[in-house]
Each structure stands twice: as C-alpha cells, then as structure tokens.
Design an enzyme around this catalytic site. Structure first.
Site, PDB file in Angstrom:
ATOM      1  N   SER A   1       0.792  -1.238   0.000  1.00  0.00           N
ATOM      2  CA  SER A   1       0.000   0.000   0.000  1.00  0.00           C
ATOM      3  C   SER A   1       0.822   1.286   0.000  1.00  0.00           C
ATOM      4  O   SER A   1       0.294   2.340  -0.302  1.00  0.00           O
ATOM      5  CB  SER A   1      -0.976   0.014   1.175  1.00  0.00           C
TER       6      SER A   1
ATOM      7  N   LYS B   1       0.649   4.474   6.885  1.00  0.00           N
ATOM      8  CA  LYS B   1      -0.163   5.314   5.998  1.00  0.00           C
ATOM      9  C   LYS B   1       0.349   6.750   6.039  1.00  0.00           C
ATOM     10  O   LYS B   1       1.076   7.149   6.929  1.00  0.00           O
ATOM     11  CB  LYS B   1      -1.647   5.299   6.424  1.00  0.00           C
TER      12      LYS B   1
END
Length: 170
Positions: free
Chosen positions: A40, A81
């Site tokens: 990701s 993230k």
C-alpha cells in the site's frame, strides 16, 4: 567468597538490570522498529523494509499533513499510511486532484495509481472532527485506508515513521 565479593556481585547485577529496564522502556515508549507489510505504500516504502518508529513525537507535537505514520488497526496489527486530512479540514479528491478546504493541494511525494473521486460526504461528515485524521496509502489503487475504513483517531497513532534501517542500501 567474602562479603566484598557478594556486594560487588549485587552492584554489577543491579547495573545490568537497570540497563535492561532502560532499554525495555525505550522500546516500549520512545522508539521501535517497524517493518513494511504489503504494497500500500509503494513506491516510497517497500514490503520488507524496516524503519525506525518514533513513538514519542506526537506526545509533544501535532500530527502534520503528509507525514507517514504507523497506526493500530482492526484489519491488521499495524498499518503504515500517509496523513492527508487534519482536524477541521474539508477534504475531497476530484479528478485525481486533492482539495483541502476548497484549495487544490500538490502532493509532493510520488504516489502510484489514480486516486478515485472521494468526498467526506461518503462517511456523512463535512469536516474532519477534532482528534481524527484521514490517511491514505501512496499506492492508491492497492491500499486499504480512510477511503474504506473511515477516519482514524489520534489515540490509534502509534508514531511517526523515521529513517530506513533495512536494507542498508536501496
């Protein structure tokens, strides 16, 4: 073995125990290592890389836009993230462009893939509430992030990703 030998033994043992307690304290509350799991955050953070995680930073300073953080998650133990939205922000992605409070924002890091249109209205809010953040992965086409699981709470932020430890050379 006389009394002086026993006394010296206990002095040395106490020193080693104190060092062990200090190291344990540092790794529990100040810094630790974090490994990247999953795709990701490509291309900036690759699977298997290990980073130093600063766990104490957000006890003394605010989370800033575009910082890379580690957070506790229901879907995985820890996730890496990038913070996009801060408390009080109105946020929208339109035609692969980020808008914060109605202004077009340049994302200085290289992101992979197109970001689909998104608005906070999808989670029934207009502005990000106090104590919450909007996070995304750099690999937008292959990232489970706030677009899917909603805002994250400040208490779920473990720390800020620091410098890479492994591999030594990239």
């Amino acid at each position: 073995m006389d009394f002086r030998d026993i006394k010296e033994f206990f002095k040395d043992t106490i020193k080693y125990v104190l060092v062990a307690v200090c190291v344990l304290f540092i790794f529990l509350y100040v810094v630790s290592f974090q490994q990247v799991v999953g795709p990701s955050m490509k291309p900036n953070y690759l699977e298997g890389e290990v980073f130093l995680l600063n766990k104490i930073k957000y006890r003394f300073s605010e989370v800033k836009r575009f910082e890379v953080i580690v957070l506790n998650s229901d879907q995985a133990k820890f996730m890496i993230k990038r913070v996009i939205g801060l408390p009080g922000d109105e946020l929208e992605y339109k035609d692969d462009q980020l808008y914060i409070n109605g202004k077009s924002m340049k994302e200085e890091f290289s992101k992979t893939g197109k970001t689909d249109n998104y608005s906070l209205k999808k989670i029934n809010i207009e502005k990000i509430p106090e104590g919450y953040y909007f996070v995304v992965g750099d690999n937008r086409e292959n990232s489970q992030d706030s677009r899917y699981f909603g805002l994250i709470k400040k208490k779920d932020i473990v720390g800020k990703v620091g410098f890479r430890i492994w591999p030594l050379f990239k």
